[in-house]
Design a protein around this motif. Structure first.
Motif, PDB file in Angstrom:
ATOM      1  N   THR A 102       0.844  -1.199   0.000  1.00 16.19           N
ATOM      2  CA  THR A 102       0.000   0.000   0.000  1.00 16.19           C
ATOM      3  C   THR A 102       0.876   1.244   0.000  1.00 16.19           C
ATOM      4  OG1 THR A 102      -0.104   0.221   2.417  1.00 16.19           O
ATOM      5  CG2 THR A 102      -1.738  -1.230   1.368  1.00 16.19           C
ATOM      6  N   GLN A 103       0.265   2.369  -0.358  1.00 16.95           N
ATOM      7  CA  GLN A 103       0.981   3.643  -0.337  1.00 16.95           C
ATOM      8  C   GLN A 103       1.539   3.932   1.051  1.00 16.95           C
ATOM      9  OE1 GLN A 103      -1.571   6.846  -1.664  1.00 16.95           O
ATOM     10  NE2 GLN A 103      -0.268   7.224  -3.424  1.00 16.95           N
ATOM     11  N   TYR A 212       2.684   2.821 -10.680  1.00 12.52           N
ATOM     12  CA  TYR A 212       1.266   2.779 -10.310  1.00 12.52           C
ATOM     13  C   TYR A 212       0.467   1.935 -11.305  1.00 12.52           C
ATOM     14  CZ  TYR A 212       1.412   6.063  -6.411  1.00 12.52           C
ATOM     15  OH  TYR A 212       1.652   6.644  -5.192  1.00 12.52           O
ATOM     16  N   ASP A 213       0.786   2.061 -12.580  1.00 12.22           N
ATOM     17  CA  ASP A 213       0.086   1.292 -13.604  1.00 12.22           C
ATOM     18  C   ASP A 213       0.363  -0.203 -13.437  1.00 12.22           C
ATOM     19  OD1 ASP A 213      -1.417   0.680 -15.823  1.00 12.22           O
ATOM     20  OD2 ASP A 213       0.124   1.213 -17.268  1.00 12.22           O
ATOM     21  N   GLN A 214       1.625  -0.559 -13.297  1.00 13.26           N
ATOM     22  CA  GLN A 214       2.004  -1.962 -13.173  1.00 13.26           C
ATOM     23  C   GLN A 214       1.428  -2.613 -11.923  1.00 13.26           C
ATOM     24  OE1 GLN A 214       6.268  -1.781 -13.360  1.00 13.26           O
ATOM     25  NE2 GLN A 214       6.309  -1.289 -15.541  1.00 13.26           N
ATOM     26  N   GLU A 217      -2.603   0.574  -9.270  1.00 16.67           N
ATOM     27  CA  GLU A 217      -3.000   1.680  -8.400  1.00 16.67           C
ATOM     28  C   GLU A 217      -3.514   2.845  -9.242  1.00 16.67           C
ATOM     29  OE1 GLU A 217      -0.336   1.715  -4.522  1.00 16.67           O
ATOM     30  OE2 GLU A 217       0.926   1.727  -6.301  1.00 16.67           O
ATOM     31  N   ALA A 218      -4.530   3.511  -8.753  1.00 16.71           N
ATOM     32  CA  ALA A 218      -5.127   4.627  -9.485  1.00 16.71           C
ATOM     33  C   ALA A 218      -4.169   5.819  -9.539  1.00 16.71           C
ATOM     34  CB  ALA A 218      -6.442   5.043  -8.834  1.00 16.71           C
ATOM     35  N   MET A 223      -1.091  11.952  -5.713  1.00 15.10           N
ATOM     36  CA  MET A 223      -0.936  13.162  -4.903  1.00 15.10           C
ATOM     37  C   MET A 223      -1.230  12.929  -3.423  1.00 15.10           C
ATOM     38  SD  MET A 223       0.252  15.031  -7.162  1.00 15.10           S
ATOM     39  CE  MET A 223       0.446  16.497  -6.164  1.00 15.10           C
ATOM     40  N   ASN A 224      -1.704  11.735  -3.067  1.00 17.24           N
ATOM     41  CA  ASN A 224      -1.901  11.411  -1.646  1.00 17.24           C
ATOM     42  C   ASN A 224      -0.582  11.370  -0.887  1.00 17.24           C
ATOM     43  OD1 ASN A 224      -4.592  11.163  -2.216  1.00 17.24           O
ATOM     44  ND2 ASN A 224      -4.659   8.932  -2.092  1.00 17.24           N
TER      45      ASN A 224
END
Length: 259
Positions: A102-103, A212-214, A217-218, A223-224
């Motif tokens: 996760t981020q 993010y694409d791989q 993730e949106a 920007m979060n």
């Protein structure tokens, strides 16, 4: 061949004709390829180029990865070998584990690594003169299974290997045992300053969009990261360190001089 060490024997056994065949197979069509374009450009002009040069490439079958079960070691090892003539030891310490990708987990563990590097510099370099540039970094991946590893790299006097490795372990234990407000504040400010530079850098956007694409993730969540940096605090980092850094699971790999 993918996970074998690239030594002389490895290259002697390579089938170069087969290697070229694999290369042609991989690039015989553009199916599953994703193209990223970043920078200052005219959208309509680039769209025309894409339609002319990319959309006309041949398609093929859709593929997926195969899990070769080559993750980190399940049990720690202590490996020492002799190679090279320079009177120095190269040390790599690795603490792996499994984690949800996760981020927040990525950001927090990265911040923990940054704080620990400050401590390595302060104690091992400044106080003990054990090595000039100790470094620690986080490697983290989602596929084929989510995992991470803290990696510590040291270059030092061969006679001081066990001493400095022991100090590294103690630094981590001490950090887990108590909060470090000063370190967390320094890293929070450093991350915020770096973020300003990153958002202006094409290389950052290229690597971030790809990642993010791989990992599914949106893009809207990129920007979060600003909020995560702003919420860095010592107690939270200590909690993450306590949960995800186990010095008893540390592998030690040391390259010593031959003589």
């Amino acid at each position: 061949f993918r996970k074998q060490p690239a030594n002389v024997k490895f290259f002697e056994n390579v089938d170069y004709e087969r290697a070229f065949e694999i290369f042609k197979e991989r690039f015989s069509n553009a199916n599953d390829f994703t193209y990223y374009i970043v920078g200052d450009f005219d959208i309509d002009q680039v769209k025309g180029f894409c339609e002319k040069y990319i959309a006309t490439l041949p398609a093929g079958k859709t593929e997926n990865f195969v899990d070769r079960k080559t993750g980190y070691l399940k049990k720690p090892v202590d490996v020492r070998f002799r190679k090279g003539e320079a009177d120095r030891a190269l040390v790599r310490l690795v603490i792996p584990g499994k984690i949800e990708y996760t981020q927040q987990n990525r950001q927090r563990l990265s911040a923990v690594a940054d704080v620990l590097e400050l401590k390595l510099l302060e104690i091992i370099r400044e106080k003990l003169s054990g090595t000039y540039a100790p470094s620690i970094w986080l490697s983290m991946s989602k596929y084929p299974t989510p995992q991470y590893a803290f990696n510590i790299h040291l270059v030092l006097d061969p006679k001081r290997v066990d001493e400095i490795v022991g100090v590294c372990k103690q630094i981590i234990k001490d950090y887990i045992a108590s909060t470090d407000e000063v370190g967390a504040d320094k890293i929070k400010k450093a991350n915020a300053a770096q973020r300003v530079l990153d958002l202006k850098d094409n290389g950052y956007w290229l690597s971030t969009l790809m990642s993010y694409d791989q990992n599914g993730e949106a893009f809207s969540t990129i920007m979060n990261w600003d909020k995560l940096i702003d919420s860095i605090n010592a107690k939270d980092l200590q909690k993450y360190a306590k949960k995800y850094i186990d010095v008893n699971n540390m592998s030690v790999i040391v390259a010593l001089p031959e003589k």
